[in-house]
Scaffold this motif. Structure first.
Motif, mmCIF file in Angstrom:
data_model
loop_
_atom_site.group_PDB
_atom_site.id
_atom_site.type_symbol
_atom_site.label_atom_id
_atom_site.label_comp_id
_atom_site.label_asym_id
_atom_site.label_seq_id
_atom_site.Cartn_x
_atom_site.Cartn_y
_atom_site.Cartn_z
ATOM 1 N N ASN A 35 0.947 -1.292 0.306
ATOM 2 C CA ASN A 35 -0.399 0.164 -0.003
ATOM 3 C C ASN A 35 0.829 1.191 0.178
ATOM 4 O O ASN A 35 1.754 1.616 1.064
ATOM 5 C CB ASN A 35 -0.648 -0.176 1.566
ATOM 6 C CG ASN A 35 -1.644 1.298 1.080
ATOM 7 O OD1 ASN A 35 -2.757 1.853 0.323
ATOM 8 N ND2 ASN A 35 -1.642 1.773 2.552
ATOM 9 N N VAL A 59 4.677 -5.081 10.626
ATOM 10 C CA VAL A 59 3.654 -6.306 10.801
ATOM 11 C C VAL A 59 2.816 -6.586 9.189
ATOM 12 O O VAL A 59 2.521 -5.223 9.330
ATOM 13 C CB VAL A 59 2.696 -5.642 12.303
ATOM 14 C CG1 VAL A 59 1.842 -7.057 12.333
ATOM 15 C CG2 VAL A 59 3.450 -6.159 13.436
ATOM 16 N N THR A 94 -12.765 -3.059 9.849
ATOM 17 C CA THR A 94 -11.786 -2.306 10.385
ATOM 18 C C THR A 94 -11.734 -2.607 11.721
ATOM 19 O O THR A 94 -10.548 -2.340 12.560
ATOM 20 C CB THR A 94 -11.824 -0.891 9.709
ATOM 21 O OG1 THR A 94 -13.167 0.282 10.847
ATOM 22 C CG2 THR A 94 -12.075 -0.107 8.718
ATOM 23 N N THR A 115 1.299 3.414 11.196
ATOM 24 C CA THR A 115 1.069 3.007 10.007
ATOM 25 C C THR A 115 0.339 3.979 8.712
ATOM 26 O O THR A 115 0.854 5.419 8.913
ATOM 27 C CB THR A 115 -0.899 2.853 10.231
ATOM 28 O OG1 THR A 115 -1.838 3.542 10.510
ATOM 29 C CG2 THR A 115 -1.092 2.097 11.563
ATOM 30 N N ALA A 125 -9.374 4.657 5.629
ATOM 31 C CA ALA A 125 -8.213 5.318 6.991
ATOM 32 C C ALA A 125 -8.492 5.401 8.426
ATOM 33 O O ALA A 125 -8.482 6.005 9.075
ATOM 34 C CB ALA A 125 -8.221 6.510 6.833
ATOM 35 N N LEU A 217 -14.021 -12.638 10.549
ATOM 36 C CA LEU A 217 -16.309 -11.630 10.252
ATOM 37 C C LEU A 217 -16.765 -11.660 10.885
ATOM 38 O O LEU A 217 -17.518 -10.954 11.490
ATOM 39 C CB LEU A 217 -16.587 -12.784 8.903
ATOM 40 C CG LEU A 217 -17.805 -12.554 8.720
ATOM 41 C CD1 LEU A 217 -17.343 -10.978 7.727
ATOM 42 C CD2 LEU A 217 -18.195 -13.876 7.156
HETATM 43 C C1 FAD Z 1 -17.879 -2.918 6.074
HETATM 44 C C2 FAD Z 1 -16.011 -3.435 6.777
HETATM 45 C C3 FAD Z 1 -16.694 -4.221 5.412
HETATM 46 C C4 FAD Z 1 -15.500 -5.542 5.249
HETATM 47 N N1 FAD Z 1 -15.581 -6.779 4.568
HETATM 48 C C5 FAD Z 1 -14.882 -7.344 4.436
HETATM 49 C C6 FAD Z 1 -14.293 -8.535 4.274
HETATM 50 O O1 FAD Z 1 -15.343 -9.640 4.445
HETATM 51 N N2 FAD Z 1 -13.847 -9.428 3.126
HETATM 52 C C7 FAD Z 1 -12.992 -8.640 3.079
HETATM 53 O O2 FAD Z 1 -11.571 -9.157 2.395
HETATM 54 N N3 FAD Z 1 -12.661 -7.432 3.297
HETATM 55 C C8 FAD Z 1 -13.208 -7.219 4.643
HETATM 56 N N4 FAD Z 1 -13.714 -5.502 4.671
HETATM 57 C C9 FAD Z 1 -12.127 -4.972 4.173
HETATM 58 C C10 FAD Z 1 -11.268 -4.939 5.091
HETATM 59 O O3 FAD Z 1 -11.700 -4.825 6.316
HETATM 60 C C11 FAD Z 1 -10.042 -3.661 5.619
HETATM 61 O O4 FAD Z 1 -9.096 -3.899 4.151
HETATM 62 C C12 FAD Z 1 -9.475 -3.682 6.580
HETATM 63 O O5 FAD Z 1 -9.928 -3.612 7.770
HETATM 64 C C13 FAD Z 1 -8.571 -2.857 6.114
HETATM 65 O O6 FAD Z 1 -9.468 -1.160 6.504
HETATM 66 P P1 FAD Z 1 -9.063 -0.255 5.485
HETATM 67 O O7 FAD Z 1 -8.285 -1.124 4.470
HETATM 68 O O8 FAD Z 1 -10.034 0.618 4.538
HETATM 69 O O9 FAD Z 1 -7.473 0.453 5.614
HETATM 70 P P2 FAD Z 1 -7.046 1.141 6.385
HETATM 71 O O10 FAD Z 1 -8.106 1.960 7.633
HETATM 72 O O11 FAD Z 1 -7.523 2.750 4.915
HETATM 73 O O12 FAD Z 1 -5.681 1.277 6.300
HETATM 74 C C14 FAD Z 1 -4.854 2.402 7.341
HETATM 75 C C15 FAD Z 1 -3.550 1.387 7.338
HETATM 76 O O13 FAD Z 1 -3.701 0.474 8.554
HETATM 77 C C16 FAD Z 1 -2.927 -0.825 8.439
HETATM 78 N N5 FAD Z 1 -3.488 -1.968 8.290
HETATM 79 C C17 FAD Z 1 -5.041 -2.005 7.495
HETATM 80 N N6 FAD Z 1 -5.361 -2.713 7.230
HETATM 81 C C18 FAD Z 1 -3.474 -3.700 7.712
HETATM 82 C C19 FAD Z 1 -3.808 -5.110 7.725
HETATM 83 N N7 FAD Z 1 -4.181 -6.341 7.072
HETATM 84 N N8 FAD Z 1 -2.357 -4.933 7.421
HETATM 85 C C20 FAD Z 1 -1.175 -4.728 7.737
HETATM 86 N N9 FAD Z 1 -1.598 -3.510 8.137
HETATM 87 C C21 FAD Z 1 -2.711 -2.954 8.104
HETATM 88 C C22 FAD Z 1 -2.567 -0.269 6.607
HETATM 89 O O14 FAD Z 1 -0.837 0.888 7.230
HETATM 90 C C23 FAD Z 1 -2.781 1.052 6.160
HETATM 91 O O15 FAD Z 1 -2.248 1.781 5.498
HETATM 92 C C24 FAD Z 1 -14.616 -4.449 4.841
HETATM 93 C C25 FAD Z 1 -14.685 -3.409 5.378
HETATM 94 C C26 FAD Z 1 -15.747 -2.393 5.451
HETATM 95 C C27 FAD Z 1 -15.585 -1.327 5.493
#
Ligand code: FAD
Length: 260
Positions: A35, A59, A94, A115, A125, A217
């Motif tokens: 990312n 991590v 999240t 992050t 975010a 989940l």
């Molecule tokens: C309502 C909802 C339901 C979801 N359900 C699913 C689902 O069923 N299956 C699925 O695959 N995805 C799902 N997602 C997506 C998944 O939840 C997100 O990809 C994850 O929660 C991280 O959120 P984000 O990508 O918005 O990260 P952001 O909050 O935009 O990330 C901010 C920072 O956090 C850190 N970060 C985030 N995720 C990680 C990670 N995994 N490892 C290390 N650092 C991390 C990174 O540094 C990143 O730059 C869902 C999202 C939402 C909003």
């Protein structure tokens, strides 16, 4: 000084986006990258390593394939990589993602956690600030410049048409913007070493002080109900009117669509 960087493997949207039938992303079927905001966060950590001899631990939570971003981080200069992967962690929103990452980080010593501001796939975010909340440490988001002064960190936080200068005592969490810096390339020697390096893999049992009801989940307060492609733009229309009639026509159209 110890720095933990959270790095997410995200789909490279240039290769096209694919969904599972249930509306979640089919991550296994897409090209992936580190990312971009996280790469800038990692670069910031590596500069602290160059300047102060910091130890940098990276991590990630994801599928076993997410190990690739850890090796990329090691080839750039990180010291240690930790992959958090377990079936029960899948489908996390999240809240569950931040609980998982906080549970992993509780096993580590840290002065600073970095992050990205946001991941280009989920785009919420939320994860960075939520991790800081779970760990009970301050957060400074949208960092465009980071300096260390004694036991404090001084950060320029991007804010619309200006920036704020904020100072916080460490330990604290910073969310980094891609504009923060120009990340370095992996070195050829670093790539060879990273291939051979040992990656620590943690599962559910290794997460500290996290309830099952906050993971995966099942532990996600939100669920994706439906996912769809962007609505395509209409074909447009061509009208021949004089200047003042054209203005009126366009204004009426904008009012009709509640744009103004
Ligand atoms: C309502 C909802 C339901 C979801 N359900 C699913 C689902 O069923 N299956 C699925 O695959 N995805 C799902 N997602 C997506 C998944 O939840 C997100 O990809 C994850 O929660 C991280 O959120 P984000 O990508 O918005 O990260 P952001 O909050 O935009 O990330 C901010 C920072 O956090 C850190 N970060 C985030 N995720 C990680 C990670 N995994 N490892 C290390 N650092 C991390 C990174 O540094 C990143 O730059 C869902 C999202 C939402 C909003």
């Amino acid at each position: 000084m110890k720095v933990v960087v959270c790095v997410k493997q995200v789909p490279d949207t240039k290769g096209g986006v694919k969904f599972n039938p249930d509306g979640t992303l089919d991550r296994a079927a897409m090209l992936t990258i580190m990312n971009p905001d996280d790469k800038a966060g990692l670069e910031a950590a590596l500069r602290l390593k160059d300047q102060y001899g910091a130890e940098v631990t990276v991590v990630t939570m994801g599928l076993p394939k997410a190990e690739e971003v850890l090796r990329e981080a090691l080839a750039m200069g990180a010291d240690k990589g930790i992959l958090v992967t377990d079936r029960v962690l899948g489908g996390a929103d999240t809240w569950a993602t931040s609980q998982t990452l906080a549970g992993a980080i509780r096993n580590l010593e840290y002065d600073l956690i970095i992050t990205g501001r946001q991941a280009i796939d989920g785009d919420t975010a939320q994860v960075g600030p939520q991790i800081s909340e779970h760990l009970g440490i301050p957060v400074i988001s949208y960092a465009q410049n980071i300096k260390i002064e004694g036991d404090s960190v001084i950060v320029e936080r991007q804010y619309d048409d200006r920036y704020h200068v904020l100072k916080a005592k460490m330990p604290c969490l910073i969310t980094a913007l891609a504009e923060l810096n120009e990340p370095r390339y992996m070195t050829p020697g670093g790539i060879f070493d990273a291939y051979k390096a040992e990656i620590t893999t943690w599962g559910r049992a290794d997460l500290k002080d996290v309830e099952d009801s906050n993971l995966g989940l099942k532990g996600s307060p939100t669920q994706i109900a439906r996912a769809s492609d962007k609505v395509r733009k209409g074909k447009g229309e061509k009208v021949s009117l004089d200047a003042s009639e054209s203005v009126e026509y366009i204004m009426n159209k904008l009012k009709e669509k509640h744009v103004i």
